[in-house]
Design a protein around this motif. Structure first.
Motif, mmCIF file in Angstrom:
data_model
loop_
_atom_site.group_PDB
_atom_site.id
_atom_site.type_symbol
_atom_site.label_atom_id
_atom_site.label_comp_id
_atom_site.label_asym_id
_atom_site.label_seq_id
_atom_site.Cartn_x
_atom_site.Cartn_y
_atom_site.Cartn_z
ATOM 1 N N ARG A 27 10.913 -5.988 6.082
ATOM 2 C CA ARG A 27 11.601 -7.015 7.728
ATOM 3 C C ARG A 27 12.952 -7.208 6.946
ATOM 4 O O ARG A 27 13.619 -7.106 7.627
ATOM 5 N N ASP A 28 12.938 -7.484 5.378
ATOM 6 C CA ASP A 28 14.514 -7.410 5.131
ATOM 7 C C ASP A 28 16.059 -6.398 5.125
ATOM 8 O O ASP A 28 16.487 -6.861 5.433
ATOM 9 N N GLN A 29 14.665 -5.552 4.866
ATOM 10 C CA GLN A 29 16.126 -4.230 5.505
ATOM 11 C C GLN A 29 16.350 -3.912 6.954
ATOM 12 O O GLN A 29 17.483 -3.284 6.741
ATOM 13 N N MET A 30 15.130 -4.008 7.883
ATOM 14 C CA MET A 30 15.592 -3.644 9.051
ATOM 15 C C MET A 30 16.527 -5.223 9.920
ATOM 16 O O MET A 30 17.310 -4.968 9.883
ATOM 17 N N LYS A 31 16.455 -6.615 9.018
ATOM 18 C CA LYS A 31 16.905 -7.321 9.196
ATOM 19 C C LYS A 31 18.414 -6.996 8.734
ATOM 20 O O LYS A 31 19.426 -7.128 9.474
ATOM 21 N N ALA A 32 19.219 -6.819 7.655
ATOM 22 C CA ALA A 32 20.257 -6.526 7.029
ATOM 23 C C ALA A 32 21.064 -5.489 7.355
ATOM 24 O O ALA A 32 21.634 -5.887 7.876
ATOM 25 N N ASN A 33 20.024 -4.323 8.214
ATOM 26 C CA ASN A 33 20.557 -3.201 8.956
ATOM 27 C C ASN A 33 20.839 -3.691 10.108
ATOM 28 O O ASN A 33 20.882 -2.551 10.769
ATOM 29 N N ASN A 34 20.220 -4.613 10.768
ATOM 30 C CA ASN A 34 20.609 -5.624 12.398
ATOM 31 C C ASN A 34 19.536 -3.650 13.061
ATOM 32 O O ASN A 34 20.043 -3.278 13.875
ATOM 33 N N VAL A 35 18.621 -3.266 12.528
ATOM 34 C CA VAL A 35 17.495 -2.104 13.380
ATOM 35 C C VAL A 35 16.298 -2.476 13.618
ATOM 36 O O VAL A 35 16.038 -3.580 12.718
ATOM 37 N N ASP A 36 15.288 -2.123 14.711
ATOM 38 C CA ASP A 36 14.394 -2.859 14.251
ATOM 39 C C ASP A 36 13.496 -1.802 13.821
ATOM 40 O O ASP A 36 12.061 -2.124 14.447
ATOM 41 N N HIS A 37 13.503 -0.791 13.285
ATOM 42 C CA HIS A 37 13.034 0.195 12.357
ATOM 43 C C HIS A 37 13.360 0.861 11.520
ATOM 44 O O HIS A 37 14.453 0.846 11.489
ATOM 45 N N ILE A 38 12.389 0.896 10.175
ATOM 46 C CA ILE A 38 13.168 1.978 9.118
ATOM 47 C C ILE A 38 11.782 3.457 9.508
ATOM 48 O O ILE A 38 10.973 3.178 9.496
ATOM 49 N N SER A 39 12.904 4.141 9.304
ATOM 50 C CA SER A 39 12.370 5.528 9.185
ATOM 51 C C SER A 39 12.154 6.151 7.468
ATOM 52 O O SER A 39 13.295 6.649 7.221
ATOM 53 N N LEU A 40 10.730 6.790 7.195
ATOM 54 C CA LEU A 40 10.612 6.994 5.945
ATOM 55 C C LEU A 40 10.281 8.363 6.755
ATOM 56 O O LEU A 40 9.018 8.476 6.806
ATOM 57 N N TYR A 41 10.742 8.660 5.656
ATOM 58 C CA TYR A 41 10.451 11.111 5.805
ATOM 59 C C TYR A 41 9.820 11.510 4.888
ATOM 60 O O TYR A 41 10.072 10.988 3.905
ATOM 61 N N SER A 42 8.643 12.346 5.112
ATOM 62 C CA SER A 42 7.785 13.519 3.730
ATOM 63 C C SER A 42 8.006 14.550 4.349
ATOM 64 O O SER A 42 8.605 14.973 5.679
ATOM 65 N N LEU A 43 6.940 15.264 3.671
ATOM 66 C CA LEU A 43 6.845 16.878 4.355
ATOM 67 C C LEU A 43 5.447 17.481 4.554
ATOM 68 O O LEU A 43 4.863 16.595 3.324
#
Length: 173
Positions: free
Chosen positions: A148-164
């Motif tokens: 939640r803090d990361q989304m707020k700090a970056n002013n985004v509504d989501h965080i994308s985590l990538y894998s293979l």
């Protein structure tokens, strides 16, 4: 003079007709272009992965970890980055420490507020049923808050985590 002009015209024609193309294979009287799998450096994986979601890429690195709980996950690392690779089949633990090139499909997991609410709910349920202790409960709660803090700090509504999603691998050269 006519010979020189004639040679220049022929030379121009030859040069203009010469184009580089990808390898082609004739298949059932149809020409099919063979697409090469793009190679993405692990140091750039997190920033470039969004360009390749649901597409195959190749990455190279050292197998740092083979999941002991099922063997279907590995962590591939270099000095510049890392990526988690998931498979339907178990990975051989002998891969640990090996340098390999992996082909896989880029998968995006989106962390948004509804995902965080679900994590909170699961954490409370797990703790109330005695599956997790107070320390685990608090750690999970802190982890969700970090999202939640990361989304707020970056002013985004989501965080994308990538894998293979694993397709194949070979020993790196």
């Amino acid at each position: 003079m006519k010979k020189i002009v004639f040679l220049l015209i022929i030379l121009t024609f030859i040069i203009s007709c010469k184009t580089e193309s990808k390898p082609e294979v004739e298949e059932n009287s149809q020409i099919v272009k063979i697409e090469e799998t793009p190679v993405v450096a692990l140091a750039e994986f997190d920033t470039k992965a969004s360009e390749y979601v649901n597409k195959e890429v190749e990455v190279k690195g050292i197998v740092d970890h083979v999941c002991k709980h099922g063997g279907k996950k590995i962590l591939l690392v270099t000095d510049g980055g890392d990526v988690h690779i998931n498979s339907d089949e178990r990975f051989d633990e002998a891969l640990m420490g090996s340098e390999i090139a992996v082909k896989g499909i880029v998968v995006e997991e989106r962390i948004d507020e509804s995902y965080c609410l679900k994590m909170d709910e699961d954490n409370i349920k797990s703790h109330s049923e005695g599956v997790s202790n107070k320390e685990q409960f608090e750690a999970k709660k802190k982890h969700v808050q970090q999202y939640r803090d990361q989304m707020k700090a970056n002013n985004v509504d989501h965080i994308s985590l990538y894998s293979l999603k694993y397709v194949s691998h070979i020993e790196a050269k």
